[in-house]
Scaffold this motif. Structure first.
Motif, PDB file in Angstrom:
ATOM      1  N   GLY B 224      96.393 124.697 111.181  1.00  0.00           N
ATOM      2  CA  GLY B 224      97.044 125.978 110.920  1.00  0.00           C
ATOM      3  C   GLY B 224      96.227 126.899 110.052  1.00  0.00           C
ATOM      4  O   GLY B 224      96.634 128.028 109.777  1.00  0.00           O
ATOM      5  N   ASN B 225      95.055 126.449 109.648  1.00  0.00           N
ATOM      6  CA  ASN B 225      94.249 127.266 108.739  1.00  0.00           C
ATOM      7  C   ASN B 225      93.740 128.544 109.400  1.00  0.00           C
ATOM      8  O   ASN B 225      93.648 129.585 108.772  1.00  0.00           O
ATOM      9  N   ALA B 226      93.460 128.436 110.727  1.00  0.00           N
ATOM     10  CA  ALA B 226      92.941 129.633 111.405  1.00  0.00           C
ATOM     11  C   ALA B 226      93.994 130.733 111.422  1.00  0.00           C
ATOM     12  O   ALA B 226      93.673 131.921 111.430  1.00  0.00           O
ATOM     13  N   ARG B 227      95.263 130.343 111.428  1.00  0.00           N
ATOM     14  CA  ARG B 227      96.323 131.366 111.406  1.00  0.00           C
ATOM     15  C   ARG B 227      96.353 132.099 110.084  1.00  0.00           C
ATOM     16  O   ARG B 227      96.533 133.313 110.045  1.00  0.00           O
ATOM     17  N   LEU B 228      96.150 131.347 109.011  1.00  0.00           N
ATOM     18  CA  LEU B 228      96.130 132.006 107.707  1.00  0.00           C
ATOM     19  C   LEU B 228      94.887 132.888 107.588  1.00  0.00           C
ATOM     20  O   LEU B 228      94.955 134.002 107.066  1.00  0.00           O
TER      21      LEU B 228
END
Lengths: 241, 476
Positions: B224-228
């Protein structure tokens, strides 16, 4: 059925017994076997090392050698795959390419020939031993012969066959790889030896002289008592209990 | 960092890898897990070979029409208010990114995982200009913390490290005090990273596939880091290799299905993100500004050559996960951020032969890679093509080898010579033979017999026996 044997250079020189068993096995199953004497090597050492010009001459020689054959049978999946590669190798010359395609189409690895052409799974062999089978990479992946050896071995009377863990991993032979990248090859062979030992098998069966030379040589160097046999030797074996 | 990593000499890198038993057991374990996962996921999907055929067709079609789709992509990105930059080289890509950083007066960049930014050495370029760069992919975060340890795998960059080693890195660099339970360590990393996300000026992402028809980019992650990265900072820069593109969302569906299963054995990863341009009126999050940097860096030189299929790669690492050579030497031994079979094919093309001439030989040609590739890149055949180029064009092989191959050609195409040579083998080897085996071979046999015994050629070859025998007669 008339069958021409391509014995392969390794078998001719290092493992003549495998060739003898192949001939007797095919004859026992009703084939008329001939041995075109001008045959040499499939050319793979040069081809796989990138010496394609050099392998073209060898390929043409082999195409000529087997021109009159109905079937070409060889006790090596790797060499059979190389014979099928000629079509691409000789693509620059249409006439030669046609001939190469014809050779590729009539070429069979031994166990593939027994199961798919002769429709024989039970060849009447008996061999009382605990064994494991090494699947050769070129035979399974390039040639697509996966089930034939196991079908044949499962019908051998008395043979207790255990599957080899990590059987999909290469033994580290890879032709010139075994000497060019000797340190890596050694580790791959050792991993294979370790997995063979895990099976507790007394005999390692394989279908390609190259792999057997590598694994067998490493087993011997490490003083392991496992016996190494080509599948033709097992299938031509009849023993009294 | 750039594409090249580690010591200059291949042999030294290999020795280092072989001696690292921690790394080797971590790699073997991970390979087993990833391999099993991939096979299971493929079986669940069913008809895997048809999916592979479709994947191959899509990649082939896209590469054959790459100019068209790149044009379409950039027009559609621009239509949605994004900026597109074609970077011919790594330097030009870095210059453009730095220019954006400068304009925004950015002090901190937060990144999601991207191999192409490793390839162009973006982090160093930014850091040299005083901008802090934080990796937010957990694996990359660990490596960055461990004094910029290079990635050893394209999907799981810290694959070469086990959990105890990771705990030590956290302890030494960040004052972590707990045990090596993965959940504990991840929670710790997450807390550390949350602050970085909130204080970053620019987010930089990679791109799994851009979608030409809509000007979108897609990101496949599990953390989910790419979303942040793409939601919080005001400016987003996405860096993509020019081949990472699909015509429409329909093809994206197929390739993502193949990618997730082949990479990690999942039907879908936890997060599949599709992003189109900067924030629009009414959007609650997303960047005010969006830049797409399309990197060539040697790729267009591969187009139209016998190596074009190397550009089909979707970076799933399935080939790496089944490679027995990689298993023993680890990723760093390849000396490239792209290791394993695909790395051995790609690195000499993107870098050069001179620095990577051993790579095409670091394979037994077992074809496990070719069998595993979800888009059917004939990896082992491409390795042979490299060897052919090294022999024929670069002429980089040793004189002794060239001589041996010439002799082989001559002998193997002349039956009389073969006959003589093979007959003489037994006699020539007899001084070295003991109990039917050779354990110390002379000259060219040495590298073989240093490791294994060699069966001695017998006096009677198969052909001698055949010629003597009575037709149809049996020995027993």
């Amino acid at each position: 059925m008339k069958v021409s044997l391509f014995v392969t250079c390794l078998t001719d020189i290092f493992y003549p017994e495998v060739g003898k068993d192949t001939v007797e096995l095919l004859e026992r199953l009703g084939c008329e076997v001939d041995f075109p004497e001008s045959q040499t090597c499939c050319g793979q050492p040069a081809f796989n090392s990138g010496y394609h010009k050099e392998s073209i001459k060898v390929a043409k020689h082999m195409v000529k050698t087997f021109e009159g054959s109905d079937y070409v049978v060889t006790p090596s999946g790797s060499c059979a795959a190389m014979l099928k590669e000629y079509e691409k190798l000789l693509a620059d010359d249409q006439a030669w390419q046609e001939k190469a395609r014809a050779l590729g189409e009539k070429t069979y690895e031994l166990t593939e020939f027994l199961v798919d052409v002769l429709n024989e799974e039970d060849v009447g062999a008996a061999f009382h031993a605990k064994a494991t089978y090494h699947t050769s990479c070129h035979m399974t992946r390039l040639l697509g012969v996966k089930d034939a050896p196991v079908k044949l071995l499962s019908k051998v009377e008395g043979l207790d066959l255990t599957s080899l863990p990590h059987g999909y991993d290469c033994c580290g032979f890879g032709g010139t790889f075994s000497v060019k990248m000797a340190l890596i090859s050694e580790q791959m062979a050792d991993a294979k030896v370790k997995h063979i030992e895990e099976t507790d098998a007394d005999v390692l069966i394989g279908a390609d002289a190259g792999c057997l030379m590598n694994i067998g040589g490493r087993l011997r160097r490490k003083g392991k008592p496992v016996k190494v046999m080509h599948i033709a030797q097992v299938l031509n074996r009849k023993e009294k209990r | 960092m750039g594409i090249r990593i580690g010591e200059k000499e291949f042999d030294k890198r290999v020795e280092k890898g072989l001696a690292d038993s921690f790394m080797r057991s971590a790699v073997t374990e991970a390979q087993d897990r990833l391999r099993t996962g991939r096979l299971k996921a493929a079986e669940e999907l069913g008809d895997w070979e048809s999916w592979r055929d479709l994947g191959e067709e899509i990649r082939h079609h896209t590469m054959e029409n790459l100019d068209f789709y790149l044009q379409q992509l950039s027009e559609n990105v621009a239509k949605r208010g994004g900026h597109v930059f074609f970077a011919e080289t790594a330097e030009k890509a870095n210059e453009y990114i730095q220019q954006v950083v400068k304009e925004k007066q950015a002090k901190k960049v937060i990144k999601s995982k991207s191999m192409v930014t490793e390839e162009i050495g973006m982090n160093e370029a930014l850091e040299d200009n005083g901008c802090e760069v934080i990796e937010s992919d957990l694996g990359e975060y660990i490596l960055q913390m461990d004094d910029q340890d290079p990635p050893s795998h394209i999907v799981a960059p810290a694959l070469h490290k086990n959990k105890a080693q990771i705990r030590d890195v956290f302890r030494d660099k960040k004052g972590y005090v707990n045990n090596d339970i993965p959940e504990e360590m991840t929670r710790f990393a997450r807390e550390q990273l949350r602050n970085e996300f909130l204080s970053a000026d620019i987010g930089i992402t990679g791109c799994n596939f851009a979608v030409a028809e809509s000007g979108s980019i897609s990101l496949v992650t599990n953390e989910g880091n790419a979303r942040l990265v793409s939601a919080l900072p005001k400016t987003q820069i996405t860096v993509m290799g020019m081949e990472r593109i699909v015509p429409t969302w329909e093809e994206l569906d197929v390739l993502v299905s193949l990618l997730c299963r082949s990479a990690v054995g999942q039907k879908l990863t936890s997060y599949i993100t599709g992003l189109t341009g900067p924030k629009e009126d009414g959007d609650v999050d997303g960047p005010d500004e969006f830049h797409l940097v399309i990197v060539d860096n040697g790729r267009s030189n591969i187009l139209g050559t016998e190596f074009q299929e190397a550009l089909h790669c979707i970076r799933c690492a399935a080939c790496i996960n089944v490679c027995p050579v990689y298993s023993h030497i680890g990723g760093h031994a390849y000396g490239s951020i792209y290791p394993g079979p695909i790395g051995a094919v790609l690195t000499p093309l993107l870098d050069e032969y001179e620095n990577n001439k051993e790579l095409p030989y670091a394979s037994s040609l077992c074809a496990a890679c070719t069998e595993a590739c979800p888009v059917k890149i004939p990896l082992h055949e491409l390795l042979i093509k490299h060897r052919q180029k090294i022999v024929e064009e670069a002429k980089k092989t040793e004189a002794s080898e060239r001589f041996a191959m010439k002799a082989f050609e001559w002998v193997a195409s002349t039956p009389s010579l073969y006959n003589m040579g093979s007959k003489a083998a037994s006699l020539a080897m007899s001084p070295f033979t003991k109990e039917g085996n050779i354990s110390k071979g002379p000259g060219p046999l040495k590298p073989w017999t240093e490791i294994r015994d060699l069966p001695a050629p017998g006096k009677e070859r198969f052909r001698d026996w055949y010629n003597k025998r009575e037709k149809g007669g049996r020995r027993k």
